[in-house]
Design an enzyme around this catalytic site. Structure first.
Site, short mmCIF file in Angstrom:
data_model
loop_
_atom_site.label_atom_id
_atom_site.label_comp_id
_atom_site.label_asym_id
_atom_site.label_seq_id
_atom_site.Cartn_x
_atom_site.Cartn_y
_atom_site.Cartn_z
N ARG A 123 0.84 -1.21 0.00
CA ARG A 123 0.00 0.00 0.00
C ARG A 123 0.87 1.24 0.00
NH1 ARG A 123 -4.92 0.39 4.13
NH2 ARG A 123 -3.28 1.28 5.41
N THR A 127 -1.78 7.26 -0.33
CA THR A 127 -3.09 7.00 -0.95
C THR A 127 -3.76 5.74 -0.42
OG1 THR A 127 -2.13 5.67 -2.70
CG2 THR A 127 -2.29 8.04 -3.11
N ASP A 218 0.51 -1.68 12.23
CA ASP A 218 1.00 -2.20 10.94
C ASP A 218 1.50 -3.62 11.15
OD1 ASP A 218 2.82 -2.88 8.77
OD2 ASP A 218 2.49 -0.83 8.11
N ASP A 221 5.10 -4.53 9.90
CA ASP A 221 6.14 -3.91 10.72
C ASP A 221 6.28 -4.64 12.05
OD1 ASP A 221 6.65 -2.08 8.78
OD2 ASP A 221 5.72 -0.38 9.80
C1 PRP Z 1 -0.97 -4.42 4.64
C2 PRP Z 1 -1.64 -5.75 4.90
C3 PRP Z 1 -2.48 -5.93 3.68
C4 PRP Z 1 -2.89 -4.53 3.33
C5 PRP Z 1 -4.31 -4.32 3.73
O1 PRP Z 1 0.10 -4.60 3.79
O2 PRP Z 1 -0.75 -6.80 5.12
O3 PRP Z 1 -1.80 -6.54 2.60
O4 PRP Z 1 -2.02 -3.66 4.06
O5 PRP Z 1 -4.75 -3.07 3.35
P1 PRP Z 1 -5.91 -2.81 2.29
O6 PRP Z 1 -7.02 -3.75 2.64
O7 PRP Z 1 -6.25 -1.38 2.54
O8 PRP Z 1 -5.36 -3.02 0.93
P2 PRP Z 1 1.14 -3.43 3.41
O9 PRP Z 1 0.74 -2.77 2.15
O10 PRP Z 1 1.33 -2.53 4.60
O11 PRP Z 1 2.46 -4.23 3.07
P3 PRP Z 1 3.35 -5.20 3.99
O12 PRP Z 1 2.58 -6.47 4.18
O13 PRP Z 1 4.56 -5.38 3.14
O14 PRP Z 1 3.64 -4.50 5.30
N1 URA Z 2 -2.36 -2.74 7.09
C1 URA Z 2 -1.96 -2.97 8.35
O1 URA Z 2 -0.93 -3.62 8.58
N2 URA Z 2 -2.72 -2.49 9.36
C2 URA Z 2 -3.84 -1.79 9.16
O2 URA Z 2 -4.49 -1.36 10.14
C3 URA Z 2 -4.23 -1.54 7.83
C4 URA Z 2 -3.49 -2.04 6.81
#
Ligand code: PRP
Ligand code: URA
Length: 226
Positions: A123, A127, A218, A221
Site C-alpha cells: 500500500r 493514498t 501495521d 512492521d
Molecule cells: C498491509 C496488509 C495488507 C494490506 C491491507 O500490507 O498486510 O496486505 O495492508 O490493506 P488494504 O485492505 O487497505 O489493501 P502493506 O501494504 O502494509 O504491506 P506489507 O505487508 O509489506 O507491510
Molecule cells: N495494514 C496494516 O498492517 N494495518 C492496518 O491497520 C491496515 C493495513
C-alpha cells in the site's frame, strides 16, 4: 476501590453486528480471542507476535478447511483392509507479501503437500492504494485456494489479489484474515459476492489513514520488527 474509566479490551464480539450478504466466518474460540488480544497489545514484541500469528492462522486454516473434499482411499491396517478417506483436491496457499507470509507455516504444518504461490502488494503510504510488485503462482485450475493476508482494511489488496487468482483459472477461493474492517469486507463483497471470508476479528472502522481501529497497527512492521 476507585472505579476505572478504562474500557474493556475490544474483541470482535464488542462491536455492533454488521450484516453482510457474503459469508463472513468469525472465529468463535476462546483461544482465538486470547491470541487476538495479545496481538493487539502494543507491548507484544516481534518474537511473541510471530508465534501468536502462527497460532491464530492455524485456527483460521482449520476453520476454513473443514469442508475440504475427500475421496475414498483404501489401506491395509496391520490387521485388515480399511476403506478410509483422503483429501481429494490439491490445496494452494497464496500469501499477500509481506505480512501474509506469517500465516503460511501453520498451513504447511497442517497440509504438508500444499503448493504455495506469492503475490507481492504494497500500500502506498499516502493514498493507501495497493501496488503490485511480485507474482508467482502454481497452476490453480481444479484446486482449492486459501488467500491469506492478516489485515483486510480498505479491501484494495485483497481484491487485486483475487483478480489475479481468478484470472489464472481458480474457481474455489477463500480469504483468511486475522483482522477485518467492515469497509474492506464490503469492498470484497461487492467485487466477489459469493466468496467466503474467515477472520479472527471484525473491527470497528478505518481511520483517516486507512488503518484499522482498534486494530493492531501495521502488521508487517510488527511481524518483522521494521
Ligand atoms: C498491509 C496488509 C495488507 C494490506 C491491507 O500490507 O498486510 O496486505 O495492508 O490493506 P488494504 O485492505 O487497505 O489493501 P502493506 O501494504 O502494509 O504491506 P506489507 O505487508 O509489506 O507491510
Ligand atoms: N495494514 C496494516 O498492517 N494495518 C492496518 O491497520 C491496515 C493495513
Amino acid at each position: 476501590m476507585p472505579s476505572s474509566s478504562t474500557k474493556p479490551a475490544a474483541d470482535c464480539s464488542d462491536f455492533p453486528v454488521v450484516s453482510f450478504l457474503m459469508p463472513l466466518h468469525l472465529l468463535d474460540h476462546p483461544l482465538a480471542a486470547h491470541v487476538l488480544t495479545r496481538l493487539r497489545d502494543k507491548t507484544t514484541p516481534p518474537a511473541q507476535f510471530r508465534s501468536l500469528c502462527h497460532q491464530v492462522a492455524l485456527l483460521l486454516a482449520l476453520d476454513a478447511t473443514r469442508d475440504l473434499a475427500t475421496q475414498e482411499h483404501a489401506v491395509e491396517t496391520p490387521l485388515e483392509p480399511f476403506s478410509g478417506r483422503a483429501l481429494a483436491r490439491p490445496l494452494v496457499v497464496v500469501p499477500i507479501l509481506r505480512a501474509g507470509l506469517g500465516m503460511v507455516q501453520p498451513i504447511v504444518d497442517l497440509f504438508p503437500d500444499v503448493s504455495i504461490g506469492y503475490i507481492g502488494l504494497e500500500r502506498d503510504h499516502d493514498t493507501a492504494l495497493a501496488r503490485s510488485y511480485y507474482c508467482k503462482l502454481p497452476p490453480l485450475k481444479n484446486t482449492r485456494v486459501l488467500l491469506v493476508d492478516p489485515m483486510l482494511a480498505t479491501g484494495g489488496s485483497a481484491v487485486k489479489a483475487l483478480d489475479v487468482i481468478f484470472g489464472r483459472g481458480a474457481t474455489e477461493v477463500d480469504l483468511l484474515n486475522i483482522v477485518a474492517a467492515p469497509e474492506g469486507v464490503a469492498v470484497v463483497e461487492k467485487a466477489y459476492p459469493k466468496m467466503r471470508i474467515f477472520s479472527a476479528g471484525l473491527d470497528r472502522e478505518l481511520n483517516a489513514r486507512k488503518y484499522i481501529l482498534p486494530g493492531l497497527g501495521d502488521f508487517g512492521d510488527r511481524l518483522y520488527g521494521t
